[in-house]
Design a protein around this motif. Structure first.
Motif, PDB file in Angstrom:
ATOM      1  N   GLY A  29       0.823  -1.205   0.000  1.00  0.00           N
ATOM      2  CA  GLY A  29       0.000   0.000   0.000  1.00  0.00           C
ATOM      3  C   GLY A  29       0.860   1.260   0.000  1.00  0.00           C
ATOM      4  O   GLY A  29       1.771   1.407  -0.804  1.00  0.00           O
TER       5      GLY A  29
ATOM      6  N   HIS B   7      -3.204  -6.083   2.085  1.00  0.00           N
ATOM      7  CA  HIS B   7      -3.713  -5.785   0.750  1.00  0.00           C
ATOM      8  C   HIS B   7      -5.166  -6.221   0.677  1.00  0.00           C
ATOM      9  O   HIS B   7      -5.509  -7.324   1.108  1.00  0.00           O
ATOM     10  CB  HIS B   7      -2.873  -6.514  -0.302  1.00  0.00           C
ATOM     11  N   PRO B   8      -6.058  -5.363   0.129  1.00  0.00           N
ATOM     12  CA  PRO B   8      -7.495  -5.668   0.160  1.00  0.00           C
ATOM     13  C   PRO B   8      -7.856  -6.971  -0.547  1.00  0.00           C
ATOM     14  O   PRO B   8      -8.869  -7.577  -0.224  1.00  0.00           O
ATOM     15  CB  PRO B   8      -8.139  -4.479  -0.560  1.00  0.00           C
ATOM     16  N   ARG B   9      -7.025  -7.418  -1.488  1.00  0.00           N
ATOM     17  CA  ARG B   9      -7.447  -8.631  -2.196  1.00  0.00           C
ATOM     18  C   ARG B   9      -7.432  -9.864  -1.282  1.00  0.00           C
ATOM     19  O   ARG B   9      -8.020 -10.879  -1.611  1.00  0.00           O
ATOM     20  CB  ARG B   9      -6.617  -8.857  -3.469  1.00  0.00           C
TER      21      ARG B   9
ATOM     22  N   ASP C 239      -8.356  -9.414   2.098  1.00  0.00           N
ATOM     23  CA  ASP C 239      -9.235  -9.123   3.238  1.00  0.00           C
ATOM     24  C   ASP C 239     -10.595  -9.794   3.150  1.00  0.00           C
ATOM     25  O   ASP C 239     -11.152 -10.233   4.142  1.00  0.00           O
ATOM     26  CB  ASP C 239      -9.441  -7.611   3.390  1.00  0.00           C
TER      27      ASP C 239
ATOM     28  N   TYR D 241      -3.346   1.436   4.032  1.00  0.00           N
ATOM     29  CA  TYR D 241      -4.213   2.440   3.405  1.00  0.00           C
ATOM     30  C   TYR D 241      -4.248   2.271   1.880  1.00  0.00           C
ATOM     31  O   TYR D 241      -3.852   3.177   1.122  1.00  0.00           O
ATOM     32  CB  TYR D 241      -3.696   3.838   3.800  1.00  0.00           C
ATOM     33  N   PRO D 242      -4.751   1.117   1.409  1.00  0.00           N
ATOM     34  CA  PRO D 242      -4.653   0.781  -0.020  1.00  0.00           C
ATOM     35  C   PRO D 242      -5.328   1.789  -0.941  1.00  0.00           C
ATOM     36  O   PRO D 242      -4.867   1.998  -2.074  1.00  0.00           O
ATOM     37  CB  PRO D 242      -5.329  -0.592  -0.117  1.00  0.00           C
ATOM     38  N   GLN D 243      -6.383   2.439  -0.449  1.00  0.00           N
ATOM     39  CA  GLN D 243      -7.086   3.417  -1.308  1.00  0.00           C
ATOM     40  C   GLN D 243      -6.160   4.554  -1.738  1.00  0.00           C
ATOM     41  O   GLN D 243      -6.392   5.201  -2.757  1.00  0.00           O
ATOM     42  CB  GLN D 243      -8.291   4.045  -0.584  1.00  0.00           C
ATOM     43  N   ALA D 244      -5.141   4.806  -0.947  1.00  0.00           N
ATOM     44  CA  ALA D 244      -4.252   5.940  -1.248  1.00  0.00           C
ATOM     45  C   ALA D 244      -2.957   5.496  -1.930  1.00  0.00           C
ATOM     46  O   ALA D 244      -2.168   6.337  -2.368  1.00  0.00           O
ATOM     47  CB  ALA D 244      -3.919   6.685   0.045  1.00  0.00           C
TER      48      ALA D 244
ATOM     49  N   LYS E 194      -0.705   7.226  -4.838  1.00  0.00           N
ATOM     50  CA  LYS E 194      -1.257   8.561  -5.168  1.00  0.00           C
ATOM     51  C   LYS E 194      -0.426   9.702  -4.598  1.00  0.00           C
ATOM     52  O   LYS E 194      -0.733  10.867  -4.827  1.00  0.00           O
ATOM     53  CB  LYS E 194      -2.693   8.678  -4.637  1.00  0.00           C
TER      54      LYS E 194
ATOM     55  N   ASP F 254      -4.924  14.833   4.768  1.00  0.00           N
ATOM     56  CA  ASP F 254      -5.635  14.447   5.991  1.00  0.00           C
ATOM     57  C   ASP F 254      -5.632  15.554   7.033  1.00  0.00           C
ATOM     58  O   ASP F 254      -6.490  15.592   7.914  1.00  0.00           O
ATOM     59  CB  ASP F 254      -5.033  13.156   6.594  1.00  0.00           C
TER      60      ASP F 254
END
Ligand code: IPM
Ligand code: MN
Length: 351
Positions: free
Chosen positions: A12, A76-78, A80, A280-283, A286, A330
């Motif tokens: 992430g 990693h969300p994959r 979760d 914080y995978p969404q970020a 980025k 943030d």
């Protein structure tokens, strides 16, 4: 000083925040005349993809040989939402903690003068908060016997502690309290759990070795409440693995952002420094994540090497960046948000 640091960026936002901590540390090394060599190693989902397991032996060898480990984040969300996954990145983290013998997780919670009003808690509640959790990290329900019975219809996880495991953690707690305001809180659930009664009994027996330390015993549910009500009442808190996991996330809210709190995990032979936030995978990728928790983890590392002025220089520049609004989204609150890498550049440039 010559320092050999293992660099485990992980998953992430890990690599991005680690980059900033390296930038800042290299600048410190240049200013103060140290020589840091960084040895990168694979961990987490990145390691599963490369070699099929989240904490490979090659990574362990690098960590063991290093003077310290600087760690980013894992997860990693994959994995979760897949309860059937055979290997998970988090297993790597647990294996690493256990194999490196990192039994004490030091998680400070403090406030930053310029951020007091960013906390969702009222100023008068949190002003002056300066507490440290010592979370037991290599035992308890995280490592106890677990499994399924009755064709998979019954699941169990066991919270097991030995007296010796409690003693070594509590000893660190007493010693830390001696360097601070000499107050120690043992957080347990001794009204219900047998393992908690062993905690209480063990810590009580140690009190006479540290007559100057005032020890209180509080139930974890009550601490969860008092922590947001009167956090400045606490100084050093010792607790078992899962209670510590939960309470330290709660405590991070006091500081205003999870992206701010550093941690150290220490044992007999090894030391590891990491932000308390996750991957914080969404970020990821980025360039928006807050690097300060990782940068402040590097400060804890310098401090533990006895390099107090170096640690202070990092904390000072972090405070300066916050006061001058050089912050990631943030904390930006409608004002200009800096990129992760820009914050790192600014910090390095202002040391
Ligand atoms: C932490 C994390 C880990 C934990 C997870 C990722 C396994 O939440 O370091 O607090 O539960 O210990
Ligand atoms: Mn956690």
């Amino acid at each position: 000083m010559k320092l050999n640091i293992a660099l485990l960026a992980g998953d992430g936002i890990g690599p991005e925040v680690i980059d900033q901590a390296v930038k800042v540390s290299d600048k410190i090394a240049e200013k103060f005349g140290h020589d840091i060599s960084w040895t990168p190693a694979l961990t987490g989902a990145a390691a599963i993809d490369a070699v099929g397991e989240p904490y490979p032996d090659s990574t362990h060898a690098i960590c063991e040989a290093a003077d310290a480990v600087l760690f980013g984040a894992i997860g990693h969300p994959r994995f979760d939402n897949d309860p059937s996954a055979k290997v998970r990145p988090e297993q790597g983290l647990l294996k690493m903690r256990q194999k490196l013998g990192l039994f004490a997780n030091v998680r400070p919670t403090f406030t930053f003068p310029s951020l007091i009003d960013k906390s969702p808690l009222k100023r008068e509640r949190i002003e002056g908060t300066d507490l440290v959790f010592l979370r037991e990290l290599t035992s308890g329900v995280y490592f106890g016997e677990r499994g399924r019975k009755d064709d998979g219809n019954i699941a169990f996880d066991t919270m097991t502690y030995t007296r010796e495991e409690i003693q070594r953690l509590a000893k660190k707690g007493f010693e830390l309290a001696m360097t601070r305001s000499k107050r120690l809180c043992c957080v347990d659930k001794a009204n219900v759990l047998e393992s908690s009664r062993l905690w209480r009994e063990t810590v009580q027996a140690m009190e006479k070795e540290y007559p100057e330390v005032t020890v209180s015993y509080e139930f974890v549910d009550a601490v969860a409440m008092r922590l947001v009500q009167w956090p400045s009442d606490y100084d050093v808190l010792i607790t078992e693995n899962l209670f510590g996991d939960i309470l330290t996330d709660e405590a991070s809210v006091i500081s205003g952002s999870m992206g701010l709190m550093p941690s150290a995990s220490v044992g007999t032979d090894n030391k590891l420094y990491e932000p308390i936030h996750g991957s914080y995978p969404q970020a990821a990728g980025k360039d928006i994540a807050n690097p300060l928790a990782t940068v402040l983890s590097a400060a804890m590392m310098f401090e533990d090497f006895g390099l107090t002025a170096e640690a202070k220089a990092i904390r000072d520049v972090v405070n300066k960046s916050l006061a001058e609004g050089v912050v990631t989204e943030d904390l930006a609150d409608g004002a200009k948000a800096y990129k992760t890498s820009e914050v790192g550049d600014w910090l390095a440039g202002n040391i």
